[in-house]
Motif scaffolding. Sequence first.
Motif, PDB file in Angstrom:
ATOM      1  N   GLU A 139      38.005  47.043  43.044  1.00 55.36           N
ATOM      2  CA  GLU A 139      38.862  46.060  42.381  1.00 55.36           C
ATOM      3  C   GLU A 139      38.428  44.635  42.724  1.00 55.36           C
ATOM      4  O   GLU A 139      38.409  43.755  41.855  1.00 55.36           O
ATOM      5  N   LYS A 142      35.251  43.734  40.813  1.00 59.74           N
ATOM      6  CA  LYS A 142      35.545  43.457  39.398  1.00 59.74           C
ATOM      7  C   LYS A 142      36.247  42.113  39.237  1.00 59.74           C
ATOM      8  O   LYS A 142      35.931  41.332  38.328  1.00 59.74           O
ATOM      9  N   SER A 199      32.404  52.553  39.062  1.00 59.48           N
ATOM     10  CA  SER A 199      31.643  51.484  39.719  1.00 59.48           C
ATOM     11  C   SER A 199      30.147  51.542  39.473  1.00 59.48           C
ATOM     12  O   SER A 199      29.433  50.571  39.747  1.00 59.48           O
TER      13      SER A 199
END
Length: 380
Positions: A139, A142, A199
């Motif tokens: 997270e 990103k 990922s």
Amino acid sequence: MTEATLRPRPSEAQLIALAGSSYELILELQDASGAYPASPTFSAYKGYSWFRDGAFIADGVSSFGGVDSAGRFFDWCTGILLGRVDQVRRIVDAAAAGTPVGDVEMLPTRFTFAGEEGVDDWWDFQLDGYGTWVWAAVEHAKRHGQDLARWEAAIVLSVEYLVSSWRRPCFDWWEENSDRVHVSTLGCISAGLRAALGSGCLADPLRGAAEAADADIQALIRERGTIDGHLVKWLGSRDVDASLLAVVAPLGAIGPSTDVGLATISAVSSALNVDGGVHRYLADTFYGGGQWPLLSCMLGLAYARSGEPGAALEQLAWAAGTIGADGSMPEQVRDHLLDASRRDEWVERWGPVAQPLLWSHAMYIRLAVELDLSTLEKKQ
């Protein structure tokens, strides 16, 4: 430092200010190693960092703009895992051979800041943190356009560990019930596997194994971890636990607007939420079974993501009302104890309730960011 009690409802300006001061407190207390201390003064936590707690702390810091701080925590996790490659290989190989290692040989849930295992006894075998840190790292990457390369080897190792061992009973978030398979643990693992799958870090055959494991976890949650339409504390239970909120938000292993997500938010709130303060579970006696600010913020996140921002803001305000005179937030408050007769035994054993608890501050930040308060100033 005295144990916190609830204060009057804060203003919007105070809600915003607390997000900033919480961020500064976490960065100030972060160890040079990158580890986030659970609590710098509490006797049972002092000197330790948890993968689970730390991952949620890193996610809160990252959401506020703390790119370097969160990254250093993931570096710390990576160092610990890469230093235990041989141990993970033994665990994975033994599981594949049908002769799994004992619980004491599994990876611990907490480490010293130097990355070592503690010498004191603890309820150490917990799987959730190894999924949660992977989710948080992905997270973070990103969110900030970061390259995962520096954490990729540790992500792969974590996925191998989780794929081999996710079916095992282990202690829950609260270091209890080691003979159960906990739905919050399964949710943390599922979130980590899904993050890793998205990922680009996984290649076959591990990718295929991770996809299969996640599908099996989701099926198991539906079949044995859901009663009356909502998630339950462990497989076969009928009770709820506030840790289930994380499965809905922020982890999103169960969608917050799905039927199960909405029913879980409702069931947890109905059973455990008293005027904004959320208990862990109804039979809780730890320090008398008080209300936890971090869980109130998790309920707020679930409300926010299911389309109830007003209810989410109420949770944020309640959590802000637990702040102590020194600006620190506690692990729990004692205004509404489930079993007040059990409080003193814990005070005698470990001293006053942990304060500050960095996880409380981090979940407050995360909810404040989610609500996008009008003048909230993130660090750049």
